[in-house]
Design an enzyme around this catalytic site. Structure first.
Site, PDB file in Angstrom:
ATOM      1  N   ASP A   1       0.836  -7.425 -16.123  1.00  0.00           N
ATOM      2  CA  ASP A   1       1.573  -6.431 -16.918  1.00  0.00           C
ATOM      3  C   ASP A   1       3.074  -6.668 -16.804  1.00  0.00           C
ATOM      4  O   ASP A   1       3.854  -6.021 -17.486  1.00  0.00           O
ATOM      5  CB  ASP A   1       1.226  -5.016 -16.407  1.00  0.00           C
ATOM      6  CG  ASP A   1       1.834  -3.924 -17.276  1.00  0.00           C
ATOM      7  OD1 ASP A   1       1.842  -4.076 -18.509  1.00  0.00           O
ATOM      8  OD2 ASP A   1       2.322  -2.906 -16.716  1.00  0.00           O
TER       9      ASP A   1
ATOM     10  N   ARG B   1       4.653  -4.060   4.403  1.00  0.00           N
ATOM     11  CA  ARG B   1       5.710  -4.336   5.383  1.00  0.00           C
ATOM     12  C   ARG B   1       5.271  -3.872   6.774  1.00  0.00           C
ATOM     13  O   ARG B   1       5.470  -4.534   7.768  1.00  0.00           O
ATOM     14  CB  ARG B   1       6.979  -3.587   4.992  1.00  0.00           C
ATOM     15  CG  ARG B   1       8.055  -4.480   4.464  1.00  0.00           C
ATOM     16  CD  ARG B   1       9.212  -3.675   3.981  1.00  0.00           C
ATOM     17  NE  ARG B   1       8.769  -2.535   3.164  1.00  0.00           N
ATOM     18  CZ  ARG B   1       9.554  -1.546   2.747  1.00  0.00           C
ATOM     19  NH1 ARG B   1      10.814  -1.529   3.072  1.00  0.00           N
ATOM     20  NH2 ARG B   1       9.086  -0.559   2.000  1.00  0.00           N
TER      21      ARG B   1
ATOM     22  N   LEU C   1       0.851  -1.208   0.000  1.00  0.00           N
ATOM     23  CA  LEU C   1       0.000   0.000   0.000  1.00  0.00           C
ATOM     24  C   LEU C   1       0.884   1.255   0.000  1.00  0.00           C
ATOM     25  O   LEU C   1       0.804   2.083   0.905  1.00  0.00           O
ATOM     26  CB  LEU C   1      -0.962  -0.012   1.192  1.00  0.00           C
ATOM     27  CG  LEU C   1      -2.170   0.916   1.061  1.00  0.00           C
ATOM     28  CD1 LEU C   1      -3.159   0.406   0.002  1.00  0.00           C
ATOM     29  CD2 LEU C   1      -2.901   1.080   2.408  1.00  0.00           C
ATOM     30  N   GLY C   2       1.743   1.351  -1.017  1.00  0.00           N
ATOM     31  CA  GLY C   2       2.549   2.564  -1.203  1.00  0.00           C
ATOM     32  C   GLY C   2       1.775   3.551  -2.064  1.00  0.00           C
ATOM     33  O   GLY C   2       0.545   3.551  -2.068  1.00  0.00           O
ATOM     34  N   ARG C   3       2.518   4.361  -2.803  1.00  0.00           N
ATOM     35  CA  ARG C   3       1.868   5.385  -3.644  1.00  0.00           C
ATOM     36  C   ARG C   3       0.918   4.738  -4.646  1.00  0.00           C
ATOM     37  O   ARG C   3      -0.237   5.137  -4.781  1.00  0.00           O
ATOM     38  CB  ARG C   3       2.922   6.152  -4.440  1.00  0.00           C
ATOM     39  CG  ARG C   3       3.876   6.974  -3.617  1.00  0.00           C
ATOM     40  CD  ARG C   3       4.846   7.631  -4.589  1.00  0.00           C
ATOM     41  NE  ARG C   3       5.829   8.462  -3.949  1.00  0.00           N
ATOM     42  CZ  ARG C   3       7.026   8.028  -3.545  1.00  0.00           C
ATOM     43  NH1 ARG C   3       7.364   6.769  -3.696  1.00  0.00           N
ATOM     44  NH2 ARG C   3       7.889   8.866  -2.986  1.00  0.00           N
ATOM     45  N   ILE C   4       1.418   3.715  -5.374  1.00  0.00           N
ATOM     46  CA  ILE C   4       0.610   3.113  -6.436  1.00  0.00           C
ATOM     47  C   ILE C   4      -0.520   2.270  -5.834  1.00  0.00           C
ATOM     48  O   ILE C   4      -1.675   2.371  -6.248  1.00  0.00           O
ATOM     49  CB  ILE C   4       1.502   2.287  -7.389  1.00  0.00           C
ATOM     50  CG1 ILE C   4       2.443   3.244  -8.148  1.00  0.00           C
ATOM     51  CG2 ILE C   4       0.672   1.452  -8.355  1.00  0.00           C
ATOM     52  CD1 ILE C   4       3.546   2.570  -8.954  1.00  0.00           C
TER      53      ILE C   4
ATOM     54  N   ARG D   1       6.235  -6.191 -10.246  1.00  0.00           N
ATOM     55  CA  ARG D   1       7.335  -6.901 -10.897  1.00  0.00           C
ATOM     56  C   ARG D   1       6.980  -8.377 -10.920  1.00  0.00           C
ATOM     57  O   ARG D   1       6.395  -8.891  -9.941  1.00  0.00           O
ATOM     58  CB  ARG D   1       8.644  -6.717 -10.094  1.00  0.00           C
ATOM     59  CG  ARG D   1       9.283  -5.354 -10.215  1.00  0.00           C
ATOM     60  CD  ARG D   1       9.865  -5.117 -11.610  1.00  0.00           C
ATOM     61  NE  ARG D   1      10.511  -3.821 -11.729  1.00  0.00           N
ATOM     62  CZ  ARG D   1       9.937  -2.721 -12.219  1.00  0.00           C
ATOM     63  NH1 ARG D   1       8.681  -2.756 -12.623  1.00  0.00           N
ATOM     64  NH2 ARG D   1      10.611  -1.589 -12.310  1.00  0.00           N
TER      65      ARG D   1
ATOM     66  N   HIS E   1       4.171  -4.930 -20.254  1.00  0.00           N
ATOM     67  CA  HIS E   1       4.706  -3.935 -19.309  1.00  0.00           C
ATOM     68  C   HIS E   1       4.429  -2.500 -19.784  1.00  0.00           C
ATOM     69  O   HIS E   1       5.360  -1.737 -20.082  1.00  0.00           O
ATOM     70  CB  HIS E   1       6.214  -4.159 -19.105  1.00  0.00           C
ATOM     71  CG  HIS E   1       6.730  -3.551 -17.830  1.00  0.00           C
ATOM     72  ND1 HIS E   1       7.716  -4.115 -17.071  1.00  0.00           N
ATOM     73  CD2 HIS E   1       6.395  -2.418 -17.178  1.00  0.00           C
ATOM     74  CE1 HIS E   1       7.965  -3.367 -16.026  1.00  0.00           C
ATOM     75  NE2 HIS E   1       7.160  -2.316 -16.067  1.00  0.00           N
TER      76      HIS E   1
ATOM     77  N   GLU F   1      11.079 -10.732 -18.732  1.00  0.00           N
ATOM     78  CA  GLU F   1      10.613  -9.863 -19.827  1.00  0.00           C
ATOM     79  C   GLU F   1      11.726  -9.668 -20.854  1.00  0.00           C
ATOM     80  O   GLU F   1      12.886  -9.576 -20.469  1.00  0.00           O
ATOM     81  CB  GLU F   1      10.186  -8.513 -19.243  1.00  0.00           C
ATOM     82  CG  GLU F   1       8.984  -8.650 -18.341  1.00  0.00           C
ATOM     83  CD  GLU F   1       8.598  -7.335 -17.656  1.00  0.00           C
ATOM     84  OE1 GLU F   1       9.145  -6.270 -18.022  1.00  0.00           O
ATOM     85  OE2 GLU F   1       7.756  -7.386 -16.756  1.00  0.00           O
TER      86      GLU F   1
HETATM   87  C1  8YV Z   1       8.871   1.958 -16.459  1.00  0.00           C
HETATM   88  C2  8YV Z   1       8.226   0.615 -14.461  1.00  0.00           C
HETATM   89  O1  8YV Z   1       8.308   2.568 -17.540  1.00  0.00           O
HETATM   90  O2  8YV Z   1       8.685   2.668 -13.440  1.00  0.00           O
HETATM   91  C3  8YV Z   1       8.789   1.456 -13.393  1.00  0.00           C
HETATM   92  O3  8YV Z   1       9.322   0.869 -12.436  1.00  0.00           O
HETATM   93  O4  8YV Z   1       8.084  -0.537 -14.313  1.00  0.00           O
HETATM   94  C4  8YV Z   1       7.803   1.196 -15.758  1.00  0.00           C
HETATM   95  O5  8YV Z   1       6.698   1.988 -15.488  1.00  0.00           O
HETATM   96  C5  8YV Z   1       9.981   1.103 -16.915  1.00  0.00           C
HETATM   97  O6  8YV Z   1      10.706   0.561 -15.848  1.00  0.00           O
HETATM   98  C6  8YV Z   1      10.953   1.888 -17.764  1.00  0.00           C
HETATM   99  O7  8YV Z   1      11.785   1.020 -18.405  1.00  0.00           O
END
Ligand code: 8YV
Length: 336
Positions: A272, A191, A168-171, A248, A295, A277
């Site tokens: 995503d 955490r 539960l951070g910014r995103i 990730r 992604h 990757e």
């Molecule tokens: C990025 C991302 O665009 O910001 C991140 O951590 O996963 C993506 O939004 C990417 O890492 C850029 O290569």
């Protein structure tokens, strides 16, 4: 007190003005062009030419610009004796050895905040697509199946679902705020419990997964979160549960995920991000219960432009003042 002479990895204040900039890994073309034209930045060869290149240029490099996709590992960091800052395009920096950077007084920056909205939008879009099967329904229409096979099978309702957020951070918080608009009940694992949060804290991922319909992964990558969503958590989510990952690939046990999806022991997944990757597990390509994105979380014109501007601001700040605008770790610049 340490001096630049006794501590070769610390950057003297006068040196940063003269800093040599190195690009590591593929970068947004307009960013790479600016770095080349305005900063005379060099591009690190990825293959065979690397050792020769480093022999010739390593001494001149004081700043690296890279992305979360490539980063700077211990080997490269050690090969750059005057490195003072690693500037990341992106919020994630799990491919960089931050502990070593800190130990060596090398600053690390990322681009937080400017991509929060787009990544959260992506998470919600993926969640809706996965539960409602829109991508699969689109394929159904394009394949000419509607007139032949009849109506598309019924899917799952999104509004009112129980959603668990891992991280539960910014995103994660921005995802939660959006889902409140859908009448979802929100619980989370983090955490640490977030003080003052309106959402229900659950102290383990397995327990969180057991009590929700959808598990959304928004935790930062890196060593501390590897397979945080493990097989037990995915089993706890169960055959009616969905997994959404915009963080990730490494945060989830991907092998277990693929196995459970293939055996229909998970209802579906919206992904995503992947562990290797740009490669995606072959077995997922045949599953209509899965939505796969390459992604693209932050991939809008507006957000990538804002990330580019913030990347350049960090670099400028470092080269002119020895500090970073949005540091993960501030550089330790020594005045001579
Ligand atoms: C990025 C991302 O665009 O910001 C991140 O951590 O996963 C993506 O939004 C990417 O890492 C850029 O290569």
């Amino acid at each position: 007190m340490a001096t630049a002479e006794t501590s070769p990895n610390s950057i003297a204040a006068q040196d940063v003005h003269l800093g040599g900039v190195l690009m590591v890994g593929p970068l947004k073309p307009s960013l790479a062009a600016t770095l080349t034209e305005r900063y005379n930045a060099l591009d690190l060869p990825m293959g065979d030419g690397r050792s020769n290149f480093l022999r010739e240029h390593a001494e001149s490099v004081t700043a690296v610009v890279t992305s979360g996709r490539t980063g700077v590992d211990a080997t490269l960091m050690t090969a750059l004796p005057r490195l003072g800052a690693i500037v990341h395009f992106g919020v994630g920096y799990d491919t960089t050895d931050v502990a070593l950077a800190e130990e060596r007084g090398i600053g690390v920056s990322n681009t937080p905040d400017v991509l929060t909205d787009c990544v959260a939008d992506t998470a919600v879009g993926l969640l809706i697509d996965t539960l409602r099967g829109f991508s699969a329904a689109d394929r159904y229409v394009r394949a000419g199946r509607w007139p032949v096979d009849g109506n598309f099978p019924l899917t799952r309702k999104v509004s009112g679902t129980r959603v668990g957020i891992v991280g539960l951070g910014r995103i994660g918080s921005a995802i939660a705020t959006r889902l409140e608009g859908f009448g979802c009940s929100i619980s989370y694992h983090n955490r640490h419990e977030v003080p003052g949060s309106a959402y229900t804290y659950v102290d383990s991922v397995v327990k969180l997964a057991a009590g929700v319909d959808v598990l959304v992964v928004a935790a930062a990558g890196g060593r501390g979160t590897e397979k945080l969503v493990d097989r037990a958590a995915l089993e706890a989510l169960g055959p009616d549960g969905y997994l959404i990952n915009v963080a990730r690939g490494t945060v989830v046990d991907e092998e277990a995920l693929v196995e459970l999806l293939t055996e229909r022991r998970l209802a579906g997944a919206g992904l995503d991000v992947f562990t290797d990757e740009p490669h995606t597990p072959e077995a997922l390509l045949a599953l209509d219960t899965v939505v796969l994105l390459p992604h693209v979380g932050s991939g809008t014109v507006e957000t990538r432009a804002a990330m580019e501007a913030l990347t350049l601001r960090n670099l400028d700040d470092f080269l002119t003042s020895g500090t970073l605008t949005t540091p993960v770790v501030q550089p330790k610049v020594l005045a001579r």
